[in-house]
Design a protein around this motif. Structure first.
Motif, PDB file in Angstrom:
ATOM      1  N   UNK A 170       8.099  10.459  -3.228  1.00  0.00           N
ATOM      2  CA  UNK A 170       6.839  10.939  -2.645  1.00  0.00           C
ATOM      3  C   UNK A 170       7.187  12.119  -1.751  1.00  0.00           C
ATOM      4  N   UNK A 171       6.206  12.913  -1.326  1.00  0.00           N
ATOM      5  CA  UNK A 171       6.524  14.040  -0.449  1.00  0.00           C
ATOM      6  C   UNK A 171       7.342  13.604   0.764  1.00  0.00           C
ATOM      7  N   UNK A 213       0.843  -1.187   0.000  1.00  0.00           N
ATOM      8  CA  UNK A 213       0.000   0.000   0.000  1.00  0.00           C
ATOM      9  C   UNK A 213       0.883   1.245   0.000  1.00  0.00           C
ATOM     10  N   UNK A 214       0.617   2.211  -0.890  1.00  0.00           N
ATOM     11  CA  UNK A 214       1.510   3.365  -1.018  1.00  0.00           C
ATOM     12  C   UNK A 214       1.426   4.310   0.176  1.00  0.00           C
ATOM     13  N   UNK A 215       2.579   4.853   0.536  1.00  0.00           N
ATOM     14  CA  UNK A 215       2.621   5.900   1.557  1.00  0.00           C
ATOM     15  C   UNK A 215       2.246   7.237   0.921  1.00  0.00           C
ATOM     16  N   UNK A 216       1.592   8.071   1.713  1.00  0.00           N
ATOM     17  CA  UNK A 216       1.285   9.427   1.253  1.00  0.00           C
ATOM     18  C   UNK A 216       2.477  10.357   1.433  1.00  0.00           C
ATOM     19  N   UNK A 217       3.342  10.036   2.381  1.00  0.00           N
ATOM     20  CA  UNK A 217       4.536  10.856   2.611  1.00  0.00           C
ATOM     21  C   UNK A 217       5.513  10.077   3.481  1.00  0.00           C
ATOM     22  N   UNK A 218       6.790  10.445   3.366  1.00  0.00           N
ATOM     23  CA  UNK A 218       7.822   9.951   4.274  1.00  0.00           C
ATOM     24  C   UNK A 218       8.150  11.072   5.245  1.00  0.00           C
TER      25      UNK A 218
END
Length: 252
Positions: free
Chosen positions: A96-97, A73-78
């Protein structure tokens, strides 16, 4: 990425973050992650990387290459739970952001703001910070560390050489004159405070105690990233030092 409003009325979508943080902040990180309405995967990094900025950068960059959780599942931000750390985070980027607090090091996260850190630092020169995680690392200046290091030198080089090496080893301590414990009230806080006082007495330093503030760390994992407190690095950008020192870090 815009700052989250932090609403809990269902209009603010639950997001998925990975929080990359030094092991010395694991207690504080897990506490705040557990209280966040978002899904926060805590990724612990080896303690001491800040002593080798190039290795910190290389190691963390490898971790940033991961943009999905273990289930794909993709992360929205690190979220990067470091400060500038002797420029060890400069040059870091992600697909990613990437969000980083505006701070020189992790003590900003423990104290709750860069302003509080700066105010104390400016009025208390020569301060060495203690916290549960730093104490548990076993690398804080202490009688135990001194005696362990001396014993190792004696075994390898003999008594006379060991004493000389210890004198050289301890020269950096002359820059410090105060042991400051940051108290979040976690674990056996009284035991940690007592230990820090013992270290200060052994080192002939003053002892100080500051109440920690979880607010900055909590806003970090809650996705409430005001421009004054956090830098959001978009894909295609990287972290750089803000030479004006107004924001400490900037994106380029």
């Amino acid at each position: 990425m815009s700052e989250s409003t932090g609403r809990t009325d269902g209009q603010d979508q639950v997001r998925r973050f990975q929080l990359i943080v030094c092991k010395v902040l694991q207690r504080e990180a897990y506490l705040c992650a557990a209280r966040s309405r978002h899904v926060v995967d805590v990724v612990l990094m080896e303690q001491g990387l800040h002593d080798e900025p190039d290795r910190l950068r290389e190691t963390v960059q490898q971790t940033l290459a991961r943009t999905d959780d273990i289930q794909g599942r993709p992360y929205d931000a690190s979220l990067l739970g470091y400060g500038l750390c002797s420029n060890g985070t400069a040059g870091l980027k992600a697909e990613i952001p990437l969000v980083i607090p505006r701070g020189h090091d992790c003590i900003t996260l423990l104290l709750g703001s860069k302003e509080r850190y700066r105010e104390y630092f400016d009025s208390h020169r020569g301060v060495y910070w203690y916290s549960p995680g730093w104490i548990e690392s076993g690398k804080q200046p202490s009688r135990e560390r001194f005696e362990s290091l001396l014993a190792g030198y004696i075994e390898k080089y003999g008594q006379d050489n060991a004493e000389y090496l210890m004198e050289v080893e301890q020269t950096w301590m002359k820059e410090y004159e105060r042991a400051a414990y940051v108290d979040w009230g976690l674990g056996q806080a009284d035991r940690y405070k007592s230990y820090t006082k013992q270290c200060a007495a052994f080192l002939k330093w003053d002892y100080d105690e500051l109440r920690g503030d979880s607010g900055l760390m909590q806003r970090f994992v809650d996705g409430r990233w005001s421009a004054d407190e956090f830098l959001v690095v978009e894909p295609g950008q990287c972290i750089a030092e803000d030479l004006t020192n107004e924001g400490i870090v900037r994106a380029e």
